[in-house]
Design a protein around this motif. Sequence first.
Motif, PDB file in Angstrom:
ATOM      1  N   LEU A  57      32.315 -76.811 -25.305  1.00 53.33           N
ATOM      2  CA  LEU A  57      32.703 -77.845 -24.356  1.00 53.33           C
ATOM      3  C   LEU A  57      33.673 -78.839 -24.992  1.00 53.33           C
ATOM      4  N   GLU A  58      33.455 -79.193 -26.239  1.00 53.75           N
ATOM      5  CA  GLU A  58      34.325 -80.135 -26.930  1.00 53.75           C
ATOM      6  C   GLU A  58      35.726 -79.560 -27.108  1.00 53.75           C
ATOM      7  N   HIS A  59      35.818 -78.286 -27.528  1.00 53.92           N
ATOM      8  CA  HIS A  59      37.122 -77.654 -27.696  1.00 53.92           C
ATOM      9  C   HIS A  59      37.837 -77.492 -26.357  1.00 53.92           C
ATOM     10  N   ALA A  60      37.112 -77.169 -25.310  1.00 55.37           N
ATOM     11  CA  ALA A  60      37.714 -77.015 -23.988  1.00 55.37           C
ATOM     12  C   ALA A  60      38.287 -78.338 -23.497  1.00 55.37           C
ATOM     13  N   CYS A  69      41.414 -78.213 -15.565  1.00 52.18           N
ATOM     14  CA  CYS A  69      40.064 -78.774 -15.619  1.00 52.18           C
ATOM     15  C   CYS A  69      39.130 -77.772 -16.290  1.00 52.18           C
ATOM     16  N   VAL A  70      37.980 -78.259 -16.700  1.00 49.13           N
ATOM     17  CA  VAL A  70      36.958 -77.432 -17.348  1.00 49.13           C
ATOM     18  C   VAL A  70      35.862 -77.176 -16.328  1.00 49.13           C
ATOM     19  N   GLU A  71      35.503 -75.917 -16.171  1.00 45.49           N
ATOM     20  CA  GLU A  71      34.459 -75.505 -15.233  1.00 45.49           C
ATOM     21  C   GLU A  71      33.238 -75.098 -16.060  1.00 45.49           C
ATOM     22  N   VAL A  72      32.157 -75.813 -15.898  1.00 49.30           N
ATOM     23  CA  VAL A  72      30.954 -75.558 -16.691  1.00 49.30           C
ATOM     24  C   VAL A  72      29.868 -75.027 -15.771  1.00 49.30           C
ATOM     25  N   THR A  73      29.344 -73.860 -16.106  1.00 50.90           N
ATOM     26  CA  THR A  73      28.227 -73.252 -15.385  1.00 50.90           C
ATOM     27  C   THR A  73      27.122 -72.978 -16.406  1.00 50.90           C
ATOM     28  N   PRO A  74      25.933 -72.624 -15.959  1.00 54.74           N
ATOM     29  CA  PRO A  74      24.873 -72.338 -16.934  1.00 54.74           C
ATOM     30  C   PRO A  74      25.201 -71.170 -17.872  1.00 54.74           C
ATOM     31  N   LYS A  75      26.036 -70.229 -17.417  1.00 54.33           N
ATOM     32  CA  LYS A  75      26.340 -69.054 -18.241  1.00 54.33           C
ATOM     33  C   LYS A  75      27.649 -69.144 -19.008  1.00 54.33           C
ATOM     34  N   SER A  76      28.580 -70.002 -18.583  1.00 50.07           N
ATOM     35  CA  SER A  76      29.881 -70.004 -19.247  1.00 50.07           C
ATOM     36  C   SER A  76      30.597 -71.337 -19.114  1.00 50.07           C
ATOM     37  N   ILE A  77      31.627 -71.483 -19.960  1.00 48.80           N
ATOM     38  CA  ILE A  77      32.559 -72.606 -19.905  1.00 48.80           C
ATOM     39  C   ILE A  77      33.928 -71.985 -19.721  1.00 48.80           C
TER      40      ILE A  77
END
Length: 100
Positions: A57-60, A69-77
Amino acid sequence: MMMIGPGTDVYQGMIIGENSRAGDMDVNICREKKLTNMRAATADETVRLTPHRELSLEHALEFIATDECVEVTPKSIRLRKVWLDPQDRIRNTKRLSTSD
């Protein structure tokens, strides 16, 4: 540098890798490369591919630009464009540049 691995589901507007040149490049990653009868003399050489890089998440958050934008889901970033359609991206970029 690729940010997704083989077999990953992709969608329009998703960022799949980093271009070595400045600017964005729209590609159709799902289209298969056409094979021809022409073969190069160096076709038997082994090609070493670098593995894809899993982003934290930090690198993204460090990687994204103003139109991404960054899309965060339980399985992936995942990284994606704010406007998924390429025509919408062009239209909105022009509108934002003329409003300044």
